[in-house]
Design a protein around this motif. Structure first.
Motif, PDB file in Angstrom:
ATOM      1  N   VAL A   1       0.840  -1.299  -0.175  1.00 40.36           N
ATOM      2  CA  VAL A   1       0.180  -0.194  -0.015  1.00 40.36           C
ATOM      3  C   VAL A   1       0.902   1.553   0.108  1.00 40.36           C
ATOM      4  CG1 VAL A   1      -1.848   1.313   1.198  1.00 40.36           C
ATOM      5  CG2 VAL A   1      -1.483  -1.203   1.704  1.00 40.36           C
ATOM      6  N   MET A   2       0.255   2.197  -0.811  1.00 36.72           N
ATOM      7  CA  MET A   2       1.081   3.510  -1.086  1.00 36.72           C
ATOM      8  C   MET A   2      -0.043   4.259  -0.865  1.00 36.72           C
ATOM      9  SD  MET A   2       4.005   2.468  -3.606  1.00 36.72           S
ATOM     10  CE  MET A   2       5.108   4.084  -3.442  1.00 36.72           C
ATOM     11  N   MET A   3       0.643   5.509  -0.894  1.00 36.50           N
ATOM     12  CA  MET A   3       0.303   6.978  -1.186  1.00 36.50           C
ATOM     13  C   MET A   3       0.258   7.772  -1.990  1.00 36.50           C
ATOM     14  SD  MET A   3      -0.948   9.909   1.836  1.00 36.50           S
ATOM     15  CE  MET A   3      -2.310   9.067   2.012  1.00 36.50           C
ATOM     16  N   ALA A   4      -0.243   8.210  -3.133  1.00 35.97           N
ATOM     17  CA  ALA A   4      -0.092   8.567  -4.200  1.00 35.97           C
ATOM     18  C   ALA A   4      -0.762  10.433  -4.419  1.00 35.97           C
ATOM     19  CB  ALA A   4      -0.158   8.233  -5.111  1.00 35.97           C
ATOM     20  N   PRO A   5      -0.361  11.121  -5.155  1.00 30.89           N
ATOM     21  CA  PRO A   5      -1.445  11.829  -5.907  1.00 30.89           C
ATOM     22  C   PRO A   5      -1.920  11.754  -6.319  1.00 30.89           C
ATOM     23  CG  PRO A   5       1.139  12.680  -5.483  1.00 30.89           C
ATOM     24  CD  PRO A   5       1.332  11.805  -5.357  1.00 30.89           C
ATOM     25  N   TYR A   6      -3.031  12.368  -6.715  1.00 30.15           N
ATOM     26  CA  TYR A   6      -4.008  11.779  -7.836  1.00 30.15           C
ATOM     27  C   TYR A   6      -3.504  11.886  -9.251  1.00 30.15           C
ATOM     28  CZ  TYR A   6      -7.255  12.159  -4.448  1.00 30.15           C
ATOM     29  OH  TYR A   6      -8.979  12.287  -3.000  1.00 30.15           O
ATOM     30  N   ASP A   7      -2.718  12.984  -9.350  1.00 38.34           N
ATOM     31  CA  ASP A   7      -2.278  13.154 -10.885  1.00 38.34           C
ATOM     32  C   ASP A   7      -1.312  11.913 -11.717  1.00 38.34           C
ATOM     33  OD1 ASP A   7      -0.076  15.223  -9.067  1.00 38.34           O
ATOM     34  OD2 ASP A   7       0.852  14.387 -10.553  1.00 38.34           O
ATOM     35  N   ARG A   8      -0.981  11.802 -10.101  1.00 35.23           N
ATOM     36  CA  ARG A   8       0.244  10.174 -10.695  1.00 35.23           C
ATOM     37  C   ARG A   8      -0.609   9.241 -10.680  1.00 35.23           C
ATOM     38  NH1 ARG A   8       5.386  10.637  -9.656  1.00 35.23           N
ATOM     39  NH2 ARG A   8       5.703   9.015 -10.563  1.00 35.23           N
ATOM     40  N   VAL A   9      -1.828   8.428 -10.521  1.00 34.24           N
ATOM     41  CA  VAL A   9      -2.641   7.380  -9.584  1.00 34.24           C
ATOM     42  C   VAL A   9      -3.088   6.898 -11.347  1.00 34.24           C
ATOM     43  CG1 VAL A   9      -4.933   6.188  -9.062  1.00 34.24           C
ATOM     44  CG2 VAL A   9      -3.054   8.118  -8.373  1.00 34.24           C
ATOM     45  N   GLY A  10      -3.627   7.694 -12.733  1.00 33.48           N
ATOM     46  CA  GLY A  10      -4.660   7.170 -13.183  1.00 33.48           C
ATOM     47  C   GLY A  10      -3.633   6.759 -14.615  1.00 33.48           C
ATOM     48  N   GLY A  11      -1.882   7.471 -14.863  1.00 30.66           N
ATOM     49  CA  GLY A  11      -0.655   7.182 -15.134  1.00 30.66           C
ATOM     50  C   GLY A  11       0.121   5.589 -15.395  1.00 30.66           C
ATOM     51  N   LEU A  12       0.025   5.597 -13.463  1.00 29.09           N
ATOM     52  CA  LEU A  12       0.800   4.414 -12.960  1.00 29.09           C
ATOM     53  C   LEU A  12      -0.153   3.237 -13.394  1.00 29.09           C
ATOM     54  CD1 LEU A  12       1.967   5.789 -10.203  1.00 29.09           C
ATOM     55  CD2 LEU A  12       3.319   4.694 -11.246  1.00 29.09           C
ATOM     56  N   GLY A  13      -1.299   3.705 -13.353  1.00 33.10           N
ATOM     57  CA  GLY A  13      -2.489   2.071 -13.170  1.00 33.10           C
ATOM     58  C   GLY A  13      -2.443   1.876 -14.508  1.00 33.10           C
ATOM     59  N   ASN A  14      -2.163   2.750 -15.417  1.00 29.21           N
ATOM     60  CA  ASN A  14      -2.463   2.735 -17.383  1.00 29.21           C
ATOM     61  C   ASN A  14      -1.053   1.975 -17.304  1.00 29.21           C
ATOM     62  OD1 ASN A  14      -4.171   2.908 -19.969  1.00 29.21           O
ATOM     63  ND2 ASN A  14      -1.674   3.644 -20.260  1.00 29.21           N
ATOM     64  N   ASP A  15      -0.182   2.514 -17.262  1.00 30.55           N
ATOM     65  CA  ASP A  15       1.014   1.487 -16.937  1.00 30.55           C
ATOM     66  C   ASP A  15       1.755   0.538 -16.613  1.00 30.55           C
ATOM     67  OD1 ASP A  15       1.873   3.708 -18.979  1.00 30.55           O
ATOM     68  OD2 ASP A  15       3.057   5.020 -17.068  1.00 30.55           O
ATOM     69  N   GLY A  16       0.491  -0.180 -15.869  1.00 32.82           N
ATOM     70  CA  GLY A  16       0.411  -1.442 -14.889  1.00 32.82           C
ATOM     71  C   GLY A  16       1.079  -0.820 -13.861  1.00 32.82           C
ATOM     72  N   GLN A  17       1.068  -1.160 -13.409  1.00 31.01           N
ATOM     73  CA  GLN A  17       2.229  -0.062 -12.016  1.00 31.01           C
ATOM     74  C   GLN A  17       1.724  -0.309 -10.531  1.00 31.01           C
ATOM     75  OE1 GLN A  17       5.177  -0.393 -12.373  1.00 31.01           O
ATOM     76  NE2 GLN A  17       5.405  -0.096 -14.281  1.00 31.01           N
ATOM     77  N   LEU A  18      -0.249  -0.285 -10.696  1.00 26.20           N
ATOM     78  CA  LEU A  18      -0.827   0.099  -9.610  1.00 26.20           C
ATOM     79  C   LEU A  18      -2.112  -1.148  -9.899  1.00 26.20           C
ATOM     80  CD1 LEU A  18      -2.133   3.248  -8.759  1.00 26.20           C
ATOM     81  CD2 LEU A  18      -0.284   2.105  -8.012  1.00 26.20           C
ATOM     82  N   ALA A  19      -2.161  -2.352  -9.160  1.00 27.30           N
ATOM     83  CA  ALA A  19      -3.690  -3.239  -9.536  1.00 27.30           C
ATOM     84  C   ALA A  19      -4.582  -2.304  -9.308  1.00 27.30           C
ATOM     85  CB  ALA A  19      -3.270  -4.158  -7.631  1.00 27.30           C
ATOM     86  N   GLU A  20      -5.601  -2.844  -9.657  1.00 30.13           N
ATOM     87  CA  GLU A  20      -7.492  -2.130  -9.668  1.00 30.13           C
ATOM     88  C   GLU A  20      -8.135  -2.393  -7.823  1.00 30.13           C
ATOM     89  OE1 GLU A  20     -10.384  -2.863 -12.113  1.00 30.13           O
ATOM     90  OE2 GLU A  20      -8.912  -4.040 -13.316  1.00 30.13           O
ATOM     91  N   VAL A  21      -8.684  -1.587  -7.584  1.00 28.68           N
ATOM     92  CA  VAL A  21      -9.094  -1.833  -5.733  1.00 28.68           C
ATOM     93  C   VAL A  21     -10.784  -1.640  -6.127  1.00 28.68           C
ATOM     94  CG1 VAL A  21      -7.307  -0.920  -5.062  1.00 28.68           C
ATOM     95  CG2 VAL A  21      -9.407   0.780  -5.488  1.00 28.68           C
ATOM     96  N   THR A  22     -11.303  -1.740  -4.997  1.00 30.38           N
ATOM     97  CA  THR A  22     -12.701  -1.764  -5.003  1.00 30.38           C
ATOM     98  C   THR A  22     -12.912  -0.866  -4.084  1.00 30.38           C
ATOM     99  OG1 THR A  22     -12.685  -3.305  -5.525  1.00 30.38           O
ATOM    100  CG2 THR A  22     -14.830  -3.058  -4.434  1.00 30.38           C
ATOM    101  N   LEU A  23     -13.895   0.241  -4.149  1.00 24.89           N
ATOM    102  CA  LEU A  23     -14.249   1.533  -3.561  1.00 24.89           C
ATOM    103  C   LEU A  23     -15.025   0.503  -2.442  1.00 24.89           C
ATOM    104  CD1 LEU A  23     -14.062   4.689  -5.531  1.00 24.89           C
ATOM    105  CD2 LEU A  23     -11.962   3.450  -4.249  1.00 24.89           C
ATOM    106  N   ASN A  24     -14.903   1.423  -1.327  1.00 23.64           N
ATOM    107  CA  ASN A  24     -16.012   0.380   0.165  1.00 23.64           C
ATOM    108  C   ASN A  24     -16.967   1.701   0.318  1.00 23.64           C
ATOM    109  OD1 ASN A  24     -17.060   0.072   2.556  1.00 23.64           O
ATOM    110  ND2 ASN A  24     -15.253  -1.614   2.543  1.00 23.64           N
ATOM    111  N   LYS A  25     -17.958   1.436   0.453  1.00 23.31           N
ATOM    112  CA  LYS A  25     -19.428   2.289   0.670  1.00 23.31           C
ATOM    113  C   LYS A  25     -18.981   3.001   1.307  1.00 23.31           C
ATOM    114  CE  LYS A  25     -22.113  -1.295   2.769  1.00 23.31           C
ATOM    115  NZ  LYS A  25     -21.477  -1.068   4.223  1.00 23.31           N
ATOM    116  N   ASP A  26     -18.465   2.883   3.291  1.00 23.00           N
ATOM    117  CA  ASP A  26     -17.839   3.032   3.826  1.00 23.00           C
ATOM    118  C   ASP A  26     -16.940   4.515   4.176  1.00 23.00           C
ATOM    119  OD1 ASP A  26     -19.672   1.927   5.304  1.00 23.00           O
ATOM    120  OD2 ASP A  26     -17.970   0.466   5.969  1.00 23.00           O
ATOM    121  N   SER A  27     -16.761   4.650   2.454  1.00 16.97           N
ATOM    122  CA  SER A  27     -15.356   5.508   2.271  1.00 16.97           C
ATOM    123  C   SER A  27     -15.941   7.115   1.630  1.00 16.97           C
ATOM    124  CB  SER A  27     -14.624   5.090   1.380  1.00 16.97           C
ATOM    125  OG  SER A  27     -15.147   4.553   0.071  1.00 16.97           O
ATOM    126  N   HIS A  28     -17.257   6.967   1.367  1.00 19.07           N
ATOM    127  CA  HIS A  28     -18.235   8.393   0.953  1.00 19.07           C
ATOM    128  C   HIS A  28     -17.534   8.770   0.086  1.00 19.07           C
ATOM    129  CE1 HIS A  28     -21.120   6.764   3.836  1.00 19.07           C
ATOM    130  NE2 HIS A  28     -19.950   6.709   5.432  1.00 19.07           N
TER     131      HIS A  28
END
Length: 418
Positions: A92-119
């Motif tokens: 688990v890491m923390m990342a600025p939003y502007d890095r999330v999409g690119g890293l995910g698209n490049d295969g560096q991040l796994a998909e996550v599920t948004l929990n309903k309790d995270s509102h």
């Protein structure tokens, strides 16, 4: 990416990353393989105190052992590709939003599920989504706000008309340049700061809510009108405001010395103003001349799971915990950063802090920054577009057309046609 705000996570200092190791032990008779794994979580040392307390509570609830290690924030993201390959990536890491999409698209991040309790809300969900896939759980929000000097004005300006009236007051005249004013200042040769001006007039970066790089709206009529309006301010401002490198320091100095009534900046600016003992207030950015909101980019940070994580299930469980309402309240209490969780935001606002309230209110009109990789081709041409126009080098229309042409060419070269 040469822009002040995108360094907010690294240089301007609203974000931190620390690393800590969560060793999970089985608390069931079956001795599941998941419970015997470790969970590596990487964040900045600024979060250490919060993470320690969160980890203790998580440990009690789940029968795990947590160890904490601190490290460099963006360095960890920059090294993610190698760490994923070498199996050294945290879970688990923390990342600025502007890095999330690119890293995910490049295969560096796994998909996550948004929990309903995270509102979450639509804006934060968009910030962690790329191509219909979610690559992060929203943790913190931020956006631009208005700072005003309470010793100079009794209340925050509500409209840009109010700002224009302030500019007519001779007490804000810039002594060394006759006819120039420092009543209101904004670093509009920095595209991040200017975007709210353009978007409020119908300009946009990419079509389809920031997902279509073939549709660039930076030279439409709304954008050109916005640049023309910015030029009217640069005609009033001292020459130093056209210095792309020096303007931020000029703005801060003028505000701190009581020569400027209002500035546009981010929540990261508050610490230096407080240290300088400025009697400042914080409010939403005034409405534009057309009556529309100044729709700046929404930013902040998310919890993410590297694709090389050894314990994907455990990592998901931990970010679910961290984004729960109670933990988001605890994060605010520890860091004073505004929670992404909308229920925790209400709690933060209840503390009656001007900065927190202004960020939450301004975020309601914020636009998700495009998080597709093609966004990297926008920043420099967009900054040049604004400088060329306000310095008089080119007309607003010509500067916008040239910028869009360069952005399209760069996208074609770097990413090909999609």
């Amino acid at each position: 990416m040469k822009r002040t705000i995108l360094r907010s996570a690294a240089v301007l200092g609203t974000v931190g990353f620390a690393g800590f190791l969560l060793a999970a032990c089985s608390n069931s008779s079956s001795g599941s393989s998941e419970a015997s794994k470790e969970i590596n979580v990487y964040v900045d040392k600024g979060y250490k105190s919060y993470v320690e307390e969160a980890a203790k509570a998580f440990e009690k609830e789940n029968g795990v052992k947590v160890k904490i290690k601190t490290g460099d924030a963006l360095g960890g993201l920059d090294n993610l590709s190698l760490d994923n390959q070498s199996k050294k990536a945290p879970d688990v890491m923390m990342a600025p939003y502007d890095r999330v999409g690119g890293l995910g698209n490049d295969g560096q991040l796994a998909e996550v599920t948004l929990n309903k309790d995270s509102h979450t809300d639509k804006t934060t969900e968009a910030l962690v989504t790329n191509g219909g896939k979610v690559y992060g759980a929203p943790a913190v929000i931020e956006t631009l706000v208005l700072y005003y000097n309470k010793d100079l004005v009794s209340e925050a300006p509500k409209t840009f008309g109010d700002l224009e009236n302030l500019a007519k007051d001779s007490k804000y005249d810039f002594a060394s340049e006759p006819g120039k004013t420092t009543a209101f200042l904004a670093d509009w040769t920095n595209f991040y700061y200017t975007y709210g001006l353009l978007s409020g007039n119908g300009g946009y970066v990419f079509g389809k809510d920031g997902t279509d790089p073939k549709d660039i709206g930076l030279n439409n009529q709304g954008s050109v009108d916005s640049i023309e309006y910015a030029k009217t301010w640069y005609a009033k401002w001292p020459k130093g405001m056209q210095d792309r490198k020096g303007a931020p320091n000029f703005i801060q100095t003028q505000f701190q010395e009581g020569k400027t009534a209002a500035i546009i900046d981010g929540p990261w600016k508050a610490a230096s103003l407080k240290e300088a003992k400025v009697n400042y207030g914080v409010a939403t950015i005034p409405t534009l001349p057309n009556g529309k909101a100044y729709s700046a980019f929404g930013g902040g940070k998310a919890w993410v799971i590297p694709s090389g994580a050894k314990n994907l299930d455990g990592a998901q469980k931990f970010i679910d915990y961290l984004t729960s309402t109670d933990q988001q309240k605890a994060l605010f209490d520890k860091t004073n950063e505004v929670p992404a969780n909308t229920e925790a935001r209400k709690y933060a606002v209840s503390k009656n802090d001007e900065l927190t309230t202004a960020v939450v209110d301004q975020f309601k009109n914020a636009q998700p920054m495009p998080n597709i990789s093609e966004m990297s081709a926008v920043w420099d041409p967009a900054a040049t577009m604004l400088f060329d126009a306000v310095s008089g080098k080119k007309s607003a229309k010509a500067s916008a057309d040239d910028a869009v042409k360069l952005i399209k060419e760069t996208i074609e070269q770097k990413f090909g046609s999609k």
